[in-house]
Design an enzyme around this catalytic site. Structure first.
Site, short mmCIF file in Angstrom:
data_model
loop_
_atom_site.label_atom_id
_atom_site.label_comp_id
_atom_site.label_asym_id
_atom_site.label_seq_id
_atom_site.Cartn_x
_atom_site.Cartn_y
_atom_site.Cartn_z
N LYS A 1 0.83 -1.21 0.00
CA LYS A 1 0.00 0.00 0.00
C LYS A 1 0.86 1.25 0.00
CE LYS A 1 0.99 1.00 4.48
NZ LYS A 1 1.69 2.23 4.93
N ASP B 1 -2.33 -1.92 9.88
CA ASP B 1 -2.41 -1.98 8.42
C ASP B 1 -3.00 -3.29 7.89
OD1 ASP B 1 -1.27 0.51 8.30
OD2 ASP B 1 0.72 -0.18 7.70
#
Length: 310
Positions: free
Chosen positions: A17, A145
């Site tokens: 990401k 995350d």
């Protein structure tokens, strides 16, 4: 080094990401910081193969340097498998084969992607059928995350980053990533940000609890317009990352000089992410950065989260 893939193994792929926006609030008593962030999953992947075993074990190979990857309970993927087994009452073990494509300690959530992929793979292997909500709850226990790596796409993250709200992002965004030979410790970068703020040296030295992602960021994503997104991207951790790695400042300047719309440190760094005007522009920036001896990759987003392959 390579590993033999068991044909009976469940193969799951999960993306790295970029934090398109990352606002960091004050440090809480539990050691975590309040966040307001926008994640975008990009086409750089971790591959996890889960196969039946009597105990829990892991092997790692990589397209990136894997020397810092633990092979014991410090490994987030192994912890994910054990947490799922404990939660669902599974008495079997699992062997995890991981092929890493996301930089280790690079600020792109590679370890979180491994954990998300391990949850999905083991859920399928063992038939635990926890469903999206159950897996999300376990993911949130593993790290801030990990839930996003499960879901992918583009999302607003609040709390520790684990409270997710999908964000509409039309079209495709093209990025050039510059990788680094050495990683940065996420806890150290956060600690350095706290120190900078204490001395009034960080960009946002008066953080508040009520963090919000600016409307302009969400509008640019919704419009699918990279030129609108570029001027509103921001990362509160960038100043702290640059203190630890002053060379990042030169890399950021060079990428923009070579044609990127803007550059940002990804998460806690040291990977830098350059937003470009499209695929051709990204390839041109990638070539120029490579010509300086840097390792540069062209990726795009948003892409889906952890998915079973085959």
């Amino acid at each position: 080094m390579s590993f033999a893939r068991n044909p009976d193994a469940v193969h799951v792929r999960a993306p790295g990401k970029i934090n398109v926006y990352l606002g960091v609030g004050p440090r809480h008593d539990d050691g975590y910081h309040a966040l307001a962030t926008v994640f975008q999953a990009v086409s750089l992947y971790e591959d996890v193969y889960a196969s039946a075993s009597d105990d829990f074990s892991i092997a790692v190979v990589g397209d990136v340097d894997i020397s810092g990857v633990p092979l014991d309970d410090r490994n987030l993927a192994l912890r994910a498998a054990k947490l799922l087994a404990q939660t669902a009452g599974v008495t079997q073990g699992v062997h995890l084969d991981i092929r890493k494509g996301v930089p280790v300690a690079g600020g792109m959530g590679g370890g979180s992607a491994d954990a998300a992929a391990a949850l999905v793979a083991c859920d399928a292997l063992w038939g635990t059928e926890l469903g999206p909500r159950g897996l999300h709850e376990l993911a949130a226990r593993l790290g801030a995350d990990v839930p996003f790596a499960l879901h992918g796409g583009t999302a607003v993250g609040t709390g520790r980053g684990d409270v997710l709200t999908p964000a509409l992002a039309r079209g495709r965004f093209d990025w050039v990533l510059v990788l680094s030979d050495t990683g940065l410790s996420t806890p150290e970068v956060y600690g350095r940000l706290d120190e900078l703020r204490m001395h009034g040296e960080a960009l946002a030295d008066d953080p508040t609890e009520l963090l919000e992602v600016p409307v302009a960021v969400l509008q640019a994503l919704r419009a699918g317009d990279a030129t609108e997104l570029a001027p509103v991207m921001m990362n509160d951790l960038e100043a702290a990352a640059v203190v630890g790695r002053p060379d990042l400042e030169l890399t950021l300047a060079d990428g923009v000089r070579m044609g990127a719309l803007t550059g940002i440190v990804s998460g806690s760094g040291p990977t830098t992410a350059f937003l470009c005007g499209g695929p051709e522009a990204a390839r041109a920036v990638q070539d120029e950065l490579k010509a300086t001896g840097r390792e540069a990759l062209h990726v795009h987003g948003p892409v889906p989260g952890a998915q079973i392959i085959g």
